[in-house]
Write a protein that holds these residues in place. Structure first.
Motif, mmCIF file in Angstrom:
data_model
loop_
_atom_site.group_PDB
_atom_site.id
_atom_site.type_symbol
_atom_site.label_atom_id
_atom_site.label_comp_id
_atom_site.label_asym_id
_atom_site.label_seq_id
_atom_site.Cartn_x
_atom_site.Cartn_y
_atom_site.Cartn_z
ATOM 1 N N THR A 87 10.545 8.988 3.346
ATOM 2 C CA THR A 87 11.511 8.728 4.614
ATOM 3 C C THR A 87 11.017 7.664 5.253
ATOM 4 O OG1 THR A 87 12.315 11.152 4.531
ATOM 5 C CG2 THR A 87 12.896 9.909 6.451
ATOM 6 N N VAL A 88 11.546 6.577 5.533
ATOM 7 C CA VAL A 88 11.018 5.460 6.039
ATOM 8 C C VAL A 88 12.183 5.001 7.405
ATOM 9 C CG1 VAL A 88 9.898 4.404 4.115
ATOM 10 C CG2 VAL A 88 12.468 3.700 4.690
ATOM 11 N N GLY A 89 11.492 4.693 8.502
ATOM 12 C CA GLY A 89 12.043 4.114 9.718
ATOM 13 C C GLY A 89 11.414 2.933 10.462
ATOM 14 N N GLY A 111 3.829 5.689 -5.141
ATOM 15 C CA GLY A 111 4.191 5.743 -6.662
ATOM 16 C C GLY A 111 3.091 6.835 -6.994
ATOM 17 N N THR A 112 1.892 6.822 -6.693
ATOM 18 C CA THR A 112 0.842 7.833 -7.323
ATOM 19 C C THR A 112 1.124 9.190 -6.977
ATOM 20 O OG1 THR A 112 -0.909 6.147 -6.895
ATOM 21 C CG2 THR A 112 -1.463 8.371 -7.374
ATOM 22 N N LEU A 113 1.972 9.450 -5.710
ATOM 23 C CA LEU A 113 2.213 10.716 -5.376
ATOM 24 C C LEU A 113 3.313 11.305 -6.288
ATOM 25 C CD1 LEU A 113 2.449 13.304 -3.497
ATOM 26 C CD2 LEU A 113 3.747 11.910 -1.972
ATOM 27 N N ASP A 114 4.369 10.653 -6.503
ATOM 28 C CA ASP A 114 5.419 10.922 -7.106
ATOM 29 C C ASP A 114 5.281 11.149 -8.449
ATOM 30 O OD1 ASP A 114 8.427 11.460 -7.235
ATOM 31 O OD2 ASP A 114 8.607 9.451 -8.390
ATOM 32 N N GLN A 115 4.029 10.370 -9.153
ATOM 33 C CA GLN A 115 3.557 10.646 -10.340
ATOM 34 C C GLN A 115 2.872 12.146 -10.597
ATOM 35 O OE1 GLN A 115 3.857 9.050 -13.471
ATOM 36 N NE2 GLN A 115 5.488 8.051 -12.231
ATOM 37 N N ILE A 116 2.225 12.476 -9.590
ATOM 38 C CA ILE A 116 1.316 13.628 -9.399
ATOM 39 C C ILE A 116 2.715 14.730 -9.447
ATOM 40 C CG2 ILE A 116 -0.129 15.273 -7.976
ATOM 41 C CD1 ILE A 116 -1.337 12.315 -7.300
ATOM 42 N N ARG A 164 0.714 -1.189 0.080
ATOM 43 C CA ARG A 164 -0.031 0.055 0.115
ATOM 44 C C ARG A 164 0.921 1.283 -0.107
ATOM 45 N NH1 ARG A 164 -2.742 0.868 5.114
ATOM 46 N NH2 ARG A 164 -1.527 2.450 5.564
ATOM 47 N N LEU A 165 2.037 1.284 0.870
ATOM 48 C CA LEU A 165 2.729 2.331 0.904
ATOM 49 C C LEU A 165 3.627 2.675 -0.328
ATOM 50 C CD1 LEU A 165 4.208 4.502 2.551
ATOM 51 C CD2 LEU A 165 6.135 2.947 2.986
ATOM 52 N N THR A 166 3.810 1.632 -1.044
ATOM 53 C CA THR A 166 4.504 1.657 -2.419
ATOM 54 C C THR A 166 3.595 2.503 -3.481
ATOM 55 O OG1 THR A 166 6.269 -0.127 -1.852
ATOM 56 C CG2 THR A 166 6.016 0.442 -4.360
ATOM 57 N N ARG A 167 2.367 2.008 -3.248
ATOM 58 C CA ARG A 167 1.340 2.207 -4.438
ATOM 59 C C ARG A 167 1.071 3.786 -4.048
ATOM 60 N NH1 ARG A 167 -2.736 -2.848 -4.326
ATOM 61 N NH2 ARG A 167 -1.567 -4.091 -5.663
#
Length: 136
Positions: A47-49, A34-39, A28-31
């Motif tokens: 940033t992940v932890g 990915g959508t945000l990066d396309q927009i 879900r995070l990747t999807r």
């Protein structure tokens, strides 16, 4: 919130605060990212932890409050620009308190989108980008 910023800006890089991997599904995070990066046309960063944070809440809240940029849109703009000038910072974390009533959260987001981000985007744009835009 980042998607709204992505849709209304062209130059500001967008990033998350730390996303704690143990609290979200990786697919879900990747999807979503990915959508945000396309927009955002490649301007989004994540940033992940793993979620280890050793500071108690009663210590953390006053500590973080010292660096908060709050106030009128102009006060927030002035704070961001001062941080940028003094610290050379080019990233800022925007956060809405999840406990805010919906109308206040919506109003804060609207002010950020309509009054703060346009000024920050213009002021932080590289000089060559400003020249290209005025020539067009």
């Amino acid at each position: 919130m980042l998607a709204a910023f992505a849709a209304t800006t062209r130059h500001i890089r967008l990033t998350t605060a730390v996303v704690v991997l143990s609290t979200v599904g990786p697919v879900r995070l990747t999807r979503q990212f990915g959508t945000l990066d396309q927009i955002a046309h490649g301007r989004a960063e994540i940033t992940v932890g793993r979620g280890v944070f050793g500071m108690p809440r009663q210590v953390y809240d006053p500590w973080i409050a010292k660096g908060l940029l709050v106030g009128s849109p102009q006060q927030v703009i002035d704070g961001i620009m001062a941080h940028r000038e003094v610290l050379g910072a080019d990233r800022f974390v925007g956060q809405l308190d999840p406990g805010l009533p919906e109308d206040l959260a919506d109003g804060s987001l609207e002010l950020c989108l309509t009054e703060v981000l346009p000024v920050i985007e213009t002021e932080t744009r590289a000089p060559r980008d400003r020249e290209t835009e005025t020539e067009s």
